[in-house]
Design an enzyme around this catalytic site. Structure first.
Site, mmCIF file in Angstrom:
data_model
loop_
_atom_site.group_PDB
_atom_site.id
_atom_site.type_symbol
_atom_site.label_atom_id
_atom_site.label_comp_id
_atom_site.label_asym_id
_atom_site.label_seq_id
_atom_site.Cartn_x
_atom_site.Cartn_y
_atom_site.Cartn_z
ATOM 1 C CE1 TYR A 172 -3.646 2.450 0.241
ATOM 2 C CE2 TYR A 172 -2.207 3.541 1.815
ATOM 3 C CZ TYR A 172 -3.307 3.567 0.973
ATOM 4 O OH TYR A 172 -4.046 4.712 0.863
ATOM 5 C CD1 TRP B 101 -1.549 7.636 -1.105
ATOM 6 C CD2 TRP B 101 -1.461 9.457 -2.411
ATOM 7 N NE1 TRP B 101 -2.779 8.241 -1.078
ATOM 8 C CE2 TRP B 101 -2.755 9.363 -1.852
ATOM 9 C CE3 TRP B 101 -1.168 10.522 -3.242
ATOM 10 C CZ2 TRP B 101 -3.755 10.294 -2.137
ATOM 11 C CZ3 TRP B 101 -2.169 11.452 -3.514
ATOM 12 C CH2 TRP B 101 -3.446 11.330 -2.976
HETATM 13 N N1 LIG Z 1 -2.116 8.639 12.184
HETATM 14 C C1 LIG Z 1 -2.464 8.702 10.899
HETATM 15 N N2 LIG Z 1 -1.921 7.832 10.026
HETATM 16 C C2 LIG Z 1 -2.273 7.883 8.727
HETATM 17 C C3 LIG Z 1 -3.196 8.851 8.269
HETATM 18 C C4 LIG Z 1 -3.757 9.753 9.198
HETATM 19 O O1 LIG Z 1 -4.596 10.611 8.866
HETATM 20 N N3 LIG Z 1 -3.354 9.656 10.500
HETATM 21 N N4 LIG Z 1 -3.540 8.874 6.932
HETATM 22 C C5 LIG Z 1 -3.480 7.615 6.222
HETATM 23 C C6 LIG Z 1 -3.667 7.794 4.797
HETATM 24 S S1 LIG Z 1 -5.115 8.556 4.327
HETATM 25 C C7 LIG Z 1 -2.800 7.338 3.868
HETATM 26 S S2 LIG Z 1 -3.241 7.393 2.218
HETATM 27 C C8 LIG Z 1 -1.525 6.736 4.246
HETATM 28 C C9 LIG Z 1 -0.375 7.126 3.310
HETATM 29 O O2 LIG Z 1 0.687 6.262 3.460
HETATM 30 P P1 LIG Z 1 1.753 6.063 2.295
HETATM 31 O O3 LIG Z 1 1.110 6.248 0.969
HETATM 32 O O4 LIG Z 1 2.465 4.791 2.537
HETATM 33 O O5 LIG Z 1 2.733 7.287 2.561
HETATM 34 P P2 LIG Z 1 3.838 7.922 1.601
HETATM 35 O O6 LIG Z 1 4.732 8.706 2.477
HETATM 36 O O7 LIG Z 1 3.182 8.644 0.481
HETATM 37 O O8 LIG Z 1 4.612 6.650 1.092
HETATM 38 C C10 LIG Z 1 5.069 6.495 -0.170
HETATM 39 C C11 LIG Z 1 6.477 5.898 -0.098
HETATM 40 O O9 LIG Z 1 6.836 5.492 -1.407
HETATM 41 C C12 LIG Z 1 8.110 6.027 -1.750
HETATM 42 N N5 LIG Z 1 8.079 6.303 -3.186
HETATM 43 C C13 LIG Z 1 7.609 7.404 -3.825
HETATM 44 N N6 LIG Z 1 7.738 7.275 -5.154
HETATM 45 C C14 LIG Z 1 8.306 6.072 -5.374
HETATM 46 C C15 LIG Z 1 8.692 5.381 -6.552
HETATM 47 O O10 LIG Z 1 8.526 5.853 -7.668
HETATM 48 N N7 LIG Z 1 9.240 4.140 -6.390
HETATM 49 C C16 LIG Z 1 9.431 3.594 -5.163
HETATM 50 N N8 LIG Z 1 9.963 2.381 -5.109
HETATM 51 N N9 LIG Z 1 9.082 4.231 -4.031
HETATM 52 C C17 LIG Z 1 8.522 5.454 -4.139
HETATM 53 C C18 LIG Z 1 8.286 7.264 -0.913
HETATM 54 O O11 LIG Z 1 9.652 7.519 -0.703
HETATM 55 C C19 LIG Z 1 7.514 6.898 0.364
HETATM 56 O O12 LIG Z 1 8.345 6.322 1.322
HETATM 57 O O13 LIG Z 1 -1.187 7.102 5.581
HETATM 58 C C20 LIG Z 1 -2.222 6.785 6.502
HETATM 59 N N10 LIG Z 1 -1.735 6.971 7.852
HETATM 60 N N1 LIG Z 2 -1.081 18.383 2.293
HETATM 61 C C1 LIG Z 2 -1.504 17.130 2.200
HETATM 62 N N2 LIG Z 2 -2.708 16.887 1.652
HETATM 63 C C2 LIG Z 2 -3.184 15.619 1.588
HETATM 64 C C3 LIG Z 2 -2.428 14.517 2.039
HETATM 65 C C4 LIG Z 2 -1.136 14.807 2.600
HETATM 66 O O1 LIG Z 2 -0.411 13.906 3.042
HETATM 67 N N3 LIG Z 2 -0.731 16.110 2.671
HETATM 68 N N4 LIG Z 2 -2.928 13.242 1.950
HETATM 69 C C5 LIG Z 2 -4.049 12.995 1.057
HETATM 70 C C6 LIG Z 2 -4.771 11.766 1.406
HETATM 71 S S1 LIG Z 2 -4.028 10.272 1.053
HETATM 72 C C7 LIG Z 2 -6.005 11.751 1.935
HETATM 73 S S2 LIG Z 2 -6.815 10.280 2.215
HETATM 74 C C8 LIG Z 2 -6.705 12.999 2.252
HETATM 75 C C9 LIG Z 2 -7.413 12.942 3.595
HETATM 76 O O2 LIG Z 2 -8.149 14.075 3.767
HETATM 77 P P1 LIG Z 2 -8.825 14.318 5.187
HETATM 78 O O3 LIG Z 2 -9.307 13.037 5.710
HETATM 79 O O4 LIG Z 2 -9.780 15.421 5.033
HETATM 80 O O5 LIG Z 2 -7.564 14.821 6.012
HETATM 81 P P2 LIG Z 2 -7.258 14.915 7.543
HETATM 82 O O6 LIG Z 2 -6.383 16.095 7.629
HETATM 83 O O7 LIG Z 2 -6.731 13.648 8.072
HETATM 84 O O8 LIG Z 2 -8.647 15.125 8.270
HETATM 85 C C10 LIG Z 2 -9.411 16.299 8.121
HETATM 86 C C11 LIG Z 2 -9.754 16.878 9.451
HETATM 87 O O9 LIG Z 2 -10.630 16.030 10.177
HETATM 88 C C12 LIG Z 2 -10.611 16.502 11.506
HETATM 89 N N5 LIG Z 2 -11.039 15.444 12.407
HETATM 90 C C13 LIG Z 2 -10.316 14.460 12.968
HETATM 91 N N6 LIG Z 2 -11.102 13.683 13.735
HETATM 92 C C14 LIG Z 2 -12.347 14.196 13.645
HETATM 93 C C15 LIG Z 2 -13.613 13.843 14.203
HETATM 94 O O10 LIG Z 2 -13.768 12.877 14.932
HETATM 95 N N7 LIG Z 2 -14.675 14.626 13.852
HETATM 96 C C16 LIG Z 2 -14.564 15.708 13.044
HETATM 97 N N8 LIG Z 2 -15.667 16.382 12.737
HETATM 98 N N9 LIG Z 2 -13.388 16.063 12.521
HETATM 99 C C17 LIG Z 2 -12.307 15.318 12.812
HETATM 100 C C18 LIG Z 2 -9.216 16.955 11.793
HETATM 101 O O11 LIG Z 2 -9.239 18.170 12.521
HETATM 102 C C19 LIG Z 2 -8.595 17.064 10.408
HETATM 103 O O12 LIG Z 2 -7.970 18.300 10.225
HETATM 104 O O13 LIG Z 2 -5.795 14.082 2.273
HETATM 105 C C20 LIG Z 2 -5.032 14.143 1.072
HETATM 106 N N10 LIG Z 2 -4.402 15.414 1.049
HETATM 107 MO MO LIG Z 3 -5.191 8.663 2.009
#
Ligand SMILES: Nc1nc2c(c(=O)[nH]1)N[C@H]1C(S)=C(S)[C@@H](COP(=O)(O)OP(=O)(O)OC[C@H]3O[C@@H](n4cnc5c(=O)[nH]c(N)nc54)[C@H](O)[C@@H]3O)O[C@H]1N2
Ligand SMILES: Nc1nc2c(c(=O)[nH]1)N[C@H]1C(S)=C(S)[C@@H](COP(=O)(O)OP(=O)(O)OC[C@H]3O[C@@H](n4cnc5c(=O)[nH]c(N)nc54)[C@H](O)[C@@H]3O)O[C@H]1N2
Ligand SMILES: [Mo]
Length: 751
Positions: A101, A103
């Site tokens: 898993y 991005w």
């Molecule tokens: N506590 C908490 N944890 C969360 C979240 C949260 O809101 N709170 N959000 C969750 C969500 S929504 C998501 S989507 C996940 C994201 O989790 P990930 O998608 O696993 O996070 P990234 O840091 O984007 O990881 C991508 C990795 O791939 C590597 N990479 C980038 N490009 C390439 C490439 O071309 N080739 C190779 N081989 N490697 C590459 C980068 O160096 C990086 O280490 O995290 C989740 N974890």
């Molecule tokens: N800059 C930046 N943008 C991103 C990403 C990134 O890594 N960096 N990751 C991307 C990815 S993979 C995803 S999935 C999306 C996720 O997009 P979101 O899920 O919208 O992102 P978050 O910032 O985790 O959450 C939004 C807000 O939810 C609020 N929140 C947390 N818990 C609760 C709750 O119980 N109730 C309510 N009402 N609010 C709560 C927090 O204050 C938080 O700021 O973002 C994407 N956009």
């Molecule tokens: Mo995500």
């Protein structure tokens, strides 16, 4: 002009520098740290490396902070090929976890997982992962309640044009802001979410623990994890005050009487009134009633941010929000109704026509096994154990080898100290990585991958009219290779090179993708230039028709001719199938279920930790770039606290604090935020996990919230991750600051 692209934006290349394209109204902050991260020779992996303990046959026991031996590409490829062959022979390919898993990077050809999965399928298959960390609860629940995949609903969500024009009350659970909207998967050339918000003529209400989750909105400061209770109380007020749309409920929904009985307490003696919800949500009862009345008298859009469902019982706010929108009866009208994820990525609610671009073919996976993505540690720790998932009972496979490419489990997974325990189980872990992330440091065979700034590719993104020929900006660092080239080497060792490449060079593949794309859009009345012209121009703007959308419009116009794919053909407010699963943690209708941890029953001094997406990074990507590094305090990630909360604990602004709970601990720098709830602490995700023994206790020392989060599924329905549900304590850190290891490579030794 030469260009390149990332999930966070599109760039012109000027003398080894990157400039966001001129027509991007709000270029992302993340992009500012991209080039420096790519060129950071301290944190980039320069040569293939093998963990010394693994070479000595420790079988993974010391896969935590070991030293490495740098090896040739030939040896690295040989070792990976031999291990894949051995594990497959001894245990079958069902012992290989290739879920990978993550991005990865934008770029159609060099998509890390697509390349890896194509290869692993040729090599006999692998155990895969289902759903995402983004919105697993939605992905499992939405097919039950709306009768379509979550992605299909996302693709038809009402266009922003309609919302700004017609909506007079936008109620955003979890807010809507430019922070998460910095990115769009596969790339974007425009950031316009903030523009849309500025154009809103109606009222906007941000229901969230953080005011900053939505600019220029009224703020309802809700206790985290209690949105479903608030939504049900809003439903209750609509019901008892006769403000609900009975005709809509009858025509377009099924199961309303059962939900109605639950709201009125007929089923269990508990009324879900505003007075009931007020102490749960920490929102005034009269304010709840007034909000319900305002919703009924306005043209209302309800949005549920994805973060709201990355919580314990995260299915419930999705479902309760839909029930609330159904009671208001405004679904299917322009600018009103229900949304899931506006602002969460830049592409949601865009009115451009979606184009489902081709990808490289992945072949067929001979292994039929999968896990819900966030159950990875459970899988590693408990092979053979049974677990519930979406109405079925499944068994965890016995994983002997893990191959990861394009994702960072030591960023994304919850309770990382627990992951460390599971991570020591497999015999061999292989990672394809750009940087010495915690995942790379905990792998046996480390294969250095290029970044998009070191390769040629094409950016094709579903919602994006701009197509980019991505040119390299700098030479690959060290001996880094493109994932495709690495896999080609491994494939050659296994006699699979011809099958893997089909005899095509990288340029042949890019031409192939372009030809397929041209044919695809020609069928839709659009035309692409030939490959040479595209390469010359670097950028092409597809002449796509604007296609403003209204979610569920067909169904609303004629529910008999266009039924939903649910059991009743309508929106299910009571779902027979889910009810029949008989799950304690996900009943047959939206319900309030108290989360495993919350400030409702917290021990003295505990705070709710919000670990939202970072301002400066895409998850852990670019953490070692200038923009993220420059935002830290003494090298640690910054957490935000209400000044009163800090004062009670004797914490000064700029100080280093320890955040801790029973699962782990981490160190962070402090910033004050008067616009955060007093019972919360905000620590954004993505600081590279950096575990160290401090006075005999293993903890993270860099500010990674997943050292503290809970590794539990949303429910036995979806088994999604619950990163936003965690209680922590915070105190000043008075000991010397342990030095960070993440900012440089691990130690290398001779064999
Ligand atoms: N506590 C908490 N944890 C969360 C979240 C949260 O809101 N709170 N959000 C969750 C969500 S929504 C998501 S989507 C996940 C994201 O989790 P990930 O998608 O696993 O996070 P990234 O840091 O984007 O990881 C991508 C990795 O791939 C590597 N990479 C980038 N490009 C390439 C490439 O071309 N080739 C190779 N081989 N490697 C590459 C980068 O160096 C990086 O280490 O995290 C989740 N974890
Ligand atoms: N800059 C930046 N943008 C991103 C990403 C990134 O890594 N960096 N990751 C991307 C990815 S993979 C995803 S999935 C999306 C996720 O997009 P979101 O899920 O919208 O992102 P978050 O910032 O985790 O959450 C939004 C807000 O939810 C609020 N929140 C947390 N818990 C609760 C709750 O119980 N109730 C309510 N009402 N609010 C709560 C927090 O204050 C938080 O700021 O973002 C994407 N956009
Ligand atoms: Mo995500």
């Amino acid at each position: 002009m030469k260009y390149t692209a990332a999930h966070w934006g599109t760039y012109e290349i000027h003398d080894n520098d990157l400039k966001p394209v001129g027509d991007d109204p709000a270029p992302s902050r993340i992009g500012k740290g991209w080039l420096s991260a790519s060129c950071n020779l301290d944190s980039r992996i320069l040569r293939p490396a093998i963990r010394k303990g693994w070479l000595e046959g420790d079988g993974g026991k010391d896969r935590l902070d070991d030293v490495f031996v740098e090896v040739s590409w030939d040896e690295a490829a040989t070792r990976v090929a031999e291990e894949l062959t051995r594990i497959g022979r001894e245990h079958g390919n069902g012992a290989i976890y290739g879920g990978s898993y993550g991005w990865a990077s934008a770029g159609r050809f060099h998509h890390a997982q697509s390349q890896l999965k194509r290869f692993l399928n040729l090599a006999g298959g692998f155990v895969r992962a289902r759903e995402t960390y983004s919105h697993a609860a939605g992905e499992v629940l939405i097919p039950h309640i709306l009768g379509m995949p979550q992605g299909d609903f996302q693709d038809q969500m009402t266009s922003w044009e309609h919302i700004t024009e017609h909506c007079t009350l936008l109620v955003a659970f979890g807010g809507i802001s430019g922070r998460p909207a910095q990115v769009a998967s596969s790339g974007t050339a425009k950031h316009h979410t903030e523009n849309w918000l500025r154009q809103m003529k109606g009222r906007m209400i941000n229901v969230s623990p953080q005011k900053s989750d939505m600019p220029n909105a009224e703020w309802v400061s809700i206790r985290p994890g209690t949105d479903a209770a608030l939504m049900l109380a809003l439903c209750h007020t609509l019901l008892v005050e006769g403000l609900h749309d009975e005709a809509f409920l009858t025509r377009y929904t099924s199961g309303w009487p059962k939900l109605c009985a639950y709201l009125l307490g007929e089923s269990d003696g508990q009324t879900r009134s505003a007075d009931w919800a007020a102490p749960i949500c920490d929102v005034d009862a009269e304010a709840i009633r007034q909000l319900a009345r305002d919703m009924a008298s306005s043209r209302t859009m309800i949005n549920v941010a994805w973060g709201v469902q990355r919580t314990d019982h995260g299915e419930q706010p999705i479902w309760a929000g839909l029930a609330l929108a159904s009671m208001l009866g405004q679904i299917g009208k322009p600018g009103t109704g229900y949304g899931f994820g506006y602002g969460c990525v830049a592409s949601i609610g865009r009115s451009t026509k979606n184009v489902y671009w081709p990808s490289i073919p992945q072949g067929r996976n001979a292994v039929d096994d999968f896990i819900p993505v966030a159950r990875v540690t459970d899988m590693l720790l408990h092979p053979g154990e049974r677990y519930a998932y979406n109405g079925t009972t499944r068994t965890y496979p016995d994983i002997r080898m893990v191959v990861w490419s394009g994702g960072n489990p030591y960023h994304h997974h919850q309770d990382l100290l627990r992951l460390e325990k599971g991570w020591q189980k497999p015999e061999t872990v292989v990672v394809f990585e750009q940087g010495w992330t915690a995942t790379a440091r905990r792998s046996d065979i480390v294969l250095p991958a290029t970044t998009p700034l070191e390769r040629t590719d094409i950016m094709l993104s579903k919602t994006e009219p701009t197509l980019i020929y991505m040119s390299p900006v700098h030479a690959p660092v060290g001996e880094a290779k493109d994932d495709h080239e690495i896999l080609k080497l491994i494939a050659a060792k296994m006699g699979l090179e011809k099958a893997f490449t089909e005899g095509k060079s990288q340029e042949d593949w890019l031409r192939w993708l372009w030809d397929q794309s041209s044919a695809l859009v020609a069928g839709q009345g659009m035309e692409l230039p030939d490959f040479e012209s595209f390469r010359q121009q670097g950028r092409f703007n597809l002449d796509k028709d604007e296609e403003t959308r209204i979610a569920l419009a067909d169904f609303i116009s004629d529910p008999v001719a266009h039924p939903l794919g649910t059991e009743s053909g309508r929106i299910t407010l009571f779902n027979e199938k889910i009810a029949a699963f008989g799950l304690d943690d996900c009943p047959g209708h939206p319900a309030w279920l108290q989360p495993v941890e919350s400030t409702l029953d917290a021990p003295q001094g505990a705070l709710h930790m919000i670990s939202a997406q970072s301002d400066t990074r895409l998850h852990s990507q670019n953490d070692q770039g200038s923009e993220s590094l420059g935002s830290k305090i003494e090298g640690r990630e910054v957490c935000r606290l209400h000044p009163d909360t800090a004062a009670e604990r004797g914490i000064a602004e700029g100080a280093i604090v320890r955040l801790f709970n029973s699962r782990g601990a981490t160190l962070a720098g402090v910033a004050f935020d008067g616009d955060l709830r007093r019972d919360c602490i905000a620590l954004q995700t993505g600081a590279w996990f950096d575990a160290a023994e401090v006075d005999g206790v293993r903890m993270d020392i860099h500010g990674n919230p997943n050292a503290l989060t809970i590794d539990k599924g949303t429910s036995s329905l979806a088994q999604g991750n619950i990163g936003h549900t965690a209680l922590v304590f915070v105190e000043p850190w008075t000991k010397p600051l342990p030095p960070l290891k993440v900012s440089k490579a691990p130690d290398f030794v001779e064999r």
